[in-house]
Design an enzyme around this catalytic site. Structure first.
Site, mmCIF file in Angstrom:
data_model
loop_
_atom_site.group_PDB
_atom_site.id
_atom_site.type_symbol
_atom_site.label_atom_id
_atom_site.label_comp_id
_atom_site.label_asym_id
_atom_site.label_seq_id
_atom_site.Cartn_x
_atom_site.Cartn_y
_atom_site.Cartn_z
ATOM 1 N N ASP A 91 -8.240 3.038 -3.601
ATOM 2 C CA ASP A 91 -8.533 2.205 -4.366
ATOM 3 C C ASP A 91 -9.240 2.256 -5.400
ATOM 4 O OD1 ASP A 91 -11.181 1.983 -3.173
ATOM 5 O OD2 ASP A 91 -10.883 0.221 -1.885
ATOM 6 N N ASP A 266 -3.473 -1.574 4.969
ATOM 7 C CA ASP A 266 -4.634 -0.839 5.269
ATOM 8 C C ASP A 266 -5.797 -1.879 5.998
ATOM 9 O OD1 ASP A 266 -7.260 -0.660 3.350
ATOM 10 O OD2 ASP A 266 -5.307 -1.523 2.302
#
Length: 374
Positions: A91, A266
């Protein structure tokens, strides 16, 4: 093209597919374990390979601060540093901007922040987070975005959209000038305002990202709003690209995500909950610290084929949690990740067989209860 749909459910938006990440092929829907600092807590790369995970998540913010880009560059990236041989998604640090908001300040072209470790000052821009993720060696990089709290004012949500869209454009321009083997995903925002969500989705889909991510959901909003937004955007997503629901990983949330066309998930919960003594089973959730399991000689899940359930009793693992032994964390984490792997496999098989809604109802019934009572 990194994604191909292989089957679709006729009554929902659920589908299966193949995601090809530089030669690592994954079946979707897929769940990614979270390795925030370069490791999935309490288990090794050998364990993950044994569990047949092929994609894990790392955090750009944390890896940038420690071990730092100089160390990662010296080793040739996180995968060589950690000996992880499969695929990696990172990310951008956008969520940390949201979750550590008191330490951050937004600017036109980036965000200034202080390290939560030592107070040192840093600056992330759309370009710099791409450079950092390239140094990490990510197969999938996420763009820098602005994740506003779900209960933000309309003015704050509008700021979030404008900033997210501007940064997305900057990211694409920079990425296309300096392409490598990494893939870039865009993120759309909008809180729980469906109109803003659709506006943001339209903008992000218009850009040449390899995949699209839903950001800023499952951040504390009421569940009815979570479902409403998922259902509201589902028909407008680009089915030629993978759809990633960021930070979501409970059984009910995955089911509703898949039902509405999500391909990737996730979440820290399967591993974090394991360390806190909560495990997932074919019979529902179990709290291992509950006194009633003290003398139980059965495995955590009698229907589970993982090495933990084949060898150890629930009474023994409860004892390890009770006395604070670190082995309790690794055994429970291994089991939960085995469960998640099998759960997603069952979902894929149900879609291929045209029986997704049957599996959806089964698992919803089990996991909307507080706990399996034994």
């Amino acid at each position: 093209m990194i994604f191909q749909t292989t089957s679709e459910d006729l009554r929902t938006r659920a589908r299966t597919g193949i995601l090809n990440l530089n030669g690592v092929k994954l079946e979707t829907p897929v769940f990614m374990p979270v390795g925030t600092r370069g490791v999935v807590k309490t288990i090794s790369a050998d364990d993950l390979e044994e569990l047949e995970y092929s994609l894990i998540l790392g955090n750009t913010y944390h890896l940038y601060l420690r071990p730092g880009t100089a160390v990662l560059e010296r080793f040739g990236g996180l995968k060589k540093f950690s000996t992880w041989k499969r695929a990696l998604l990172t990310d951008s640090g956008g969520y940390q901007v949201f979750s550590l908001n008191s330490l951050f300040k937004y600017e036109q072209d980036g965000v200034r922040f202080q390290s939560h470790i030592d107070g040192s000052r840093h600056y992330f821009t759309p370009n710099s987070v791409i450079d950092i993720q390239r140094t990490i060696g990510s197969d999938i990089m996420m763009v820098l975005d602005d994740c506003a709290p779900f209960d933000s004012s309309q003015e704050r949500l509008r700021q979030s959209l404008d900033r997210t869209h501007r940064w997305a454009e900057m990211s694409v321009e920079y990425w296309e000038k300096n392409k490598n083997s990494s893939h870039l995903f865009g993120i759309f925002q909008g809180g729980i305002d469906l109109g803003l969500r659709l506006e943001s989705l339209q903008k992000i889909v218009s850009l040449p990202f390899d995949g699209i991510a839903i950001g800023g959901l499952s951040v504390g909003e009421p569940r009815k709003d979570f479902i409403r937004i998922l259902e509201g955007v589902s028909a407008y997503t680009d089915r030629s690209r993978p759809l990633y629901l960021m930070g979501v990983g409970t059984v009910p949330d995955i089911l509703d995500g898949v039902k509405n066309g999500v391909d990737m998930f996730d979440c820290v919960l399967p591993t974090r909950n394991a360390r806190n003594g909560q495990v997932f089973t074919s019979l529902g959730k179990i709290n291992l610290r509950n006194e009633k399991w003290k003398s139980s000689d059965v495995p955590i899940d009698p229907h589970c084929g993982c090495k933990v359930c084949k060898r150890y009793s629930i009474g023994y693992i409860r004892h390890l949690h009770h006395v604070g032994e670190l082995t309790a964390f690794s055994l429970s984490t291994y089991h939960n990740l085995y469960f998640m792997k099998n759960f997603l496999s069952e979902i894929r098989k149900s879609i291929q067989a045209g029986e997704f809604l049957k599996i959806y109802a089964k698992w919803k019934n089990l996991y909307e209860k507080p706990e399996f009572s034994g």
